[in-house]
Design an enzyme around this catalytic site. Structure first.
Site, PDB file in Angstrom:
ATOM      1  N   LYS A 183       0.805  -1.221   0.000  1.00 53.04           N
ATOM      2  CA  LYS A 183       0.000   0.000   0.000  1.00 53.04           C
ATOM      3  C   LYS A 183       0.841   1.276   0.000  1.00 53.04           C
ATOM      4  CE  LYS A 183      -4.292  -1.697   2.088  1.00 53.04           C
ATOM      5  NZ  LYS A 183      -5.283  -1.489   3.164  1.00 53.04           N
ATOM      6  N   ASN A 222      -4.778   1.964  -2.057  1.00 55.55           N
ATOM      7  CA  ASN A 222      -5.285   0.592  -2.205  1.00 55.55           C
ATOM      8  C   ASN A 222      -6.094   0.376  -3.481  1.00 55.55           C
ATOM      9  OD1 ASN A 222      -7.738   1.819  -1.555  1.00 55.55           O
ATOM     10  ND2 ASN A 222      -8.126   0.566   0.252  1.00 55.55           N
ATOM     11  N   GLY A 240      -4.869   4.681  16.764  1.00 59.42           N
ATOM     12  CA  GLY A 240      -4.118   3.920  15.781  1.00 59.42           C
ATOM     13  C   GLY A 240      -3.855   4.770  14.558  1.00 59.42           C
ATOM     14  N   GLY A 263      -1.780   2.098   8.818  1.00 59.80           N
ATOM     15  CA  GLY A 263      -2.393   2.197   7.504  1.00 59.80           C
ATOM     16  C   GLY A 263      -3.875   2.502   7.532  1.00 59.80           C
TER      17      GLY A 263
END
Length: 278
Positions: free
Chosen positions: A72, A93, A133, A136
């Site tokens: 990615k 993506n 978080g 990605g």
């Protein structure tokens, strides 16, 4: 499904491929809708991405590619054009081959998440959101929340430097956005998102203190290994509305189809024809 000389190819590039879900969702839908296209998994190791992508781009029947781990981030510098979401998240993506053979990249993890929120009538514009978080998927969700007009976005990650770097990219591309880092306290937020792997394994700690969740907070999850993760069960007990991890998957597929210029479908239709148990 019928493969003809006119069938268009969508490559699904990643490694390993054994857990790929996309062919089991897209291909049944293509067959049902009479779309002459096919998603084909391609097990490409990290060092082989550039030559593979360059070769695929020479195929006149290539519609594009789905890009997954570990590619990615690595695919971004190989593209001719990318979206703002790609620039913010540093990842891509989806790649579309245009009529001139140029490769155009976009990112739909976060778009799928935001579409799911809107389907549940969550007011995204003007909201105050916390994303736990900054990897990605967290970066993708943060990018899409910013594009959707949240008023304030708090970011936290076990790697503080990663959260700070994402915050800097968000400020560069969305200068009106109030971006903060450093705390996973969910109190006072309209929207809280777990964008970490916590919840995938039995015994994982919760990504935040659920006792600090307000009943009015909407809680989003990205973990897909089980529908009701420990976080979502705890949030439900607090009276919170929530979004399960697989919603992000099924909500982003219509965005992919639109990006590729193919007939689209609702998430409910895609769920009904998917063959995930095959």
């Amino acid at each position: 499904m019928r493969i003809s000389g006119r069938t268009e190819l969508i490559a699904h590039i990643g490694h390993p491929t054994h857990a790929f879900k996309a062919p089991l969702i897209y291909n049944p839908w293509f067959e049902q809708a009479g779309v002459d296209a096919v998603v084909v998994p391609m097990a490409c190791r990290a060092g082989d991405l550039e030559p593979l992508l360059r070769a695929l781009a020479r195929l006149d029947n290539l519609r594009g590619a789905l890009i997954t781990m570990p590619h990615k981030a690595a695919v971004v510098p190989l593209l001719d054009e990318v979206s703002t979401a790609v620039r913010v998240a540093g990842a891509c993506n989806a790649v579309r081959r245009d009529a001139g053979g140029r490769l155009v990249g976009d990112l739909f993890d976060g778009e799928g998440f935001v579409r799911g929120l809107r389907r549940q009538r969550v007011a995204v514009a003007g909201a105050i959101a916390l994303v736990v978080g900054a990897g990605g998927v967290g970066s993708a969700i943060a990018a899409s929340l910013a594009a959707a007009g949240v008023a304030r976005l708090a970011l936290v990650d076990i790697d503080a430097a990663r959260a700070d770097a994402l915050a800097a990219r968000l400020r560069a591309h969305h200068p009106a956005l109030d971006v903060r880092t450093g705390s996973n306290d969910p109190h006072g937020f309209d929207l809280v998102v777990n964008a970490t792997p916590l919840g995938m394994q039995p015994g994982d700690p919760l990504p935040l203190d659920v006792a600090r969740l307000d009943a009015t907070t909407f809680v989003g999850e990205v973990v897909m290994s089980e529908t009701m993760t420990p976080l979502l069960r705890a949030a439900q007990r607090r009276g919170c509305r929530f979004q399960v991890g697989t919603d992000m998957l099924f909500e982003q597929i219509p965005a992919y189809l639109e990006f590729f210029g193919l007939p689209s479908a609702t998430p409910d239709v895609l769920r009904a024809c998917a063959r995930l148990d095959d």
